[in-house]
Design an enzyme around this catalytic site. Structure first.
Site, PDB file in Angstrom:
ATOM      1  N   CYS A 105      44.782  39.879  41.779  1.00  0.00           N
ATOM      2  CA  CYS A 105      44.926  38.550  41.191  1.00  0.00           C
ATOM      3  C   CYS A 105      44.726  38.697  39.688  1.00  0.00           C
ATOM      4  CB  CYS A 105      43.891  37.605  41.794  1.00  0.00           C
ATOM      5  SG  CYS A 105      43.786  35.994  40.971  1.00  0.00           S
ATOM      6  N   CYS A 138      47.891  30.813  38.105  1.00  0.00           N
ATOM      7  CA  CYS A 138      48.043  32.077  38.838  1.00  0.00           C
ATOM      8  C   CYS A 138      48.456  33.120  37.815  1.00  0.00           C
ATOM      9  CB  CYS A 138      49.096  31.948  39.933  1.00  0.00           C
ATOM     10  SG  CYS A 138      49.446  33.513  40.790  1.00  0.00           S
TER      11      CYS A 138
END
Length: 324
Positions: free
Chosen positions: A103, A263
């Site tokens: 991530c 994100c």
């Protein structure tokens, strides 16, 4: 930066945690410096629950890379073979308890966490190399546009799964969103994890999207995909430096989570997709992009050798203890 207590052993019933976020993509962080903590999917879901737990888009465990290797994950052996100095590993779990490759926002928050624990020093030009399931990630620190510290992450290689044909066509998938009358063309981008990017015509259309249900993607990658809905906002050239930068606005639906405020890998995928579309249209590729997400601003750079860099802020919010 917030001063945190030194890491200490956890027990099966009590867990010491820190809450952090990168452009409001938020995480529950756990320091497992001995590598003896095994969080079950159910425990991850409970920790990430915004009503019954601490709340977050995911859970990040900081653990020794060697311990991850001993647990049987071959990727940790590959990390140490590539970079013996990557002694810490980011074990990332989505809010639904599923394991994820990595991530981008999480890497930055992980680094701020490691700094607060005294496990890394990036001030003065230092660098942190850490392990992820997508390989080694290297992080440095710089001043952001507003003067606050930003973390810049070498995100490693990226590619278009659809190859030259997808690059030429600008698409290799179709995405359907609730409320649309028909699916729309989309481009698959792999940034160590899978993404599918759709271009929209206006910010008004972007803001009106209903992402309370997961978009439907065809063909759907074997392990699912994150979906980015983007509006290219054009390019501008700085009169003093001569540097041309692009700008993109984005919303994202993350697999295993739902819509999030940001994100990091999605911002990289969005910028690279817009860059690909521009190049296919005959325009000179722009290498630096600013991506506006609901939670703030991120910067993406296309690097030599087919790599990309993601930069943005990271903040540690509070610490506490919870009972598993």
């Amino acid at each position: 930066m917030t001063s945190l207590p030194s890491p200490r052993p956890t027990t099966p019933s009590t867990l010491h945690f820190t809450k952090g976020h990168g452009t409001h993509n938020d995480f529950v962080l756990v320091a497992d410096t001995r590598g003896d903590l095994d969080l079950s999917p159910e425990q991850v879901r409970r920790l990430a629950d915004r009503r019954g737990g601490i709340g977050g888009d995911g859970v990040i465990r900081l653990a020794p890379t060697a311990a991850i290797a001993r647990a049987g994950e071959a990727v940790a052996d590959a990390v140490l073979a590539e970079e013996p100095g990557a002694i810490w590993f980011m074990d990332y779990r989505n809010a639904d308890g599923s394991v994820a490759e990595m991530c981008g926002n999480g890497v930055r928050v992980f680094t701020a966490f490691a700094e607060a624990l005294g496990l890394a020093t990036l001030d003065g030009g230092g660098e942190l190399a850490l392990g992820t399931r997508a390989g080694v990630r290297r992080v440095r620190k710089e001043d952001g546009p507003d003067g606050t510290p930003w973390y810049a992450v070498d995100m490693g290689p990226w590619h278009l799964p659809g190859g030259p044909e997808a690059e030429a066509a600008g698409a290799d998938a179709a995405v359907a969103v609730r409320g649309w009358t028909a699916p729309r063309p989309a481009l698959s981008v792999d940034v160590g994890n899978p993404h599918t990017v759709v271009a929209l015509a206006s910010t008004a259309e972007l803001e009106a999207l209903d992402l309370t249900r997961a978009p439907q993607v065809a063909p759907l990658p074997a392990h699912g995909t994150n979906v980015e809905l983007v509006v290219p906002l054009g390019e501008e050239t700085d009169g003093e430096t001569g540097l041309t930068t692009g700008r993109v606005r984005m919303r994202v639906h993350e697999r295993g989570v739902g819509e999030t405020q940001s994100c990091g890998t999605g911002a990289v995928a969005a910028a690279l997709a817009v860059r690909t579309w521009a190049s296919a249209g005959g325009r000179t590729p722009v290498d630096t992009w600013f991506v506006d997400v609901p939670g703030g601003l991120l910067r993406v750079r296309a690097l030599e050798g087919g790599r990309a860099e993601l930069a943005g802020p990271a903040e540690l919010v509070f610490t506490g203890e919870t009972r598993l």
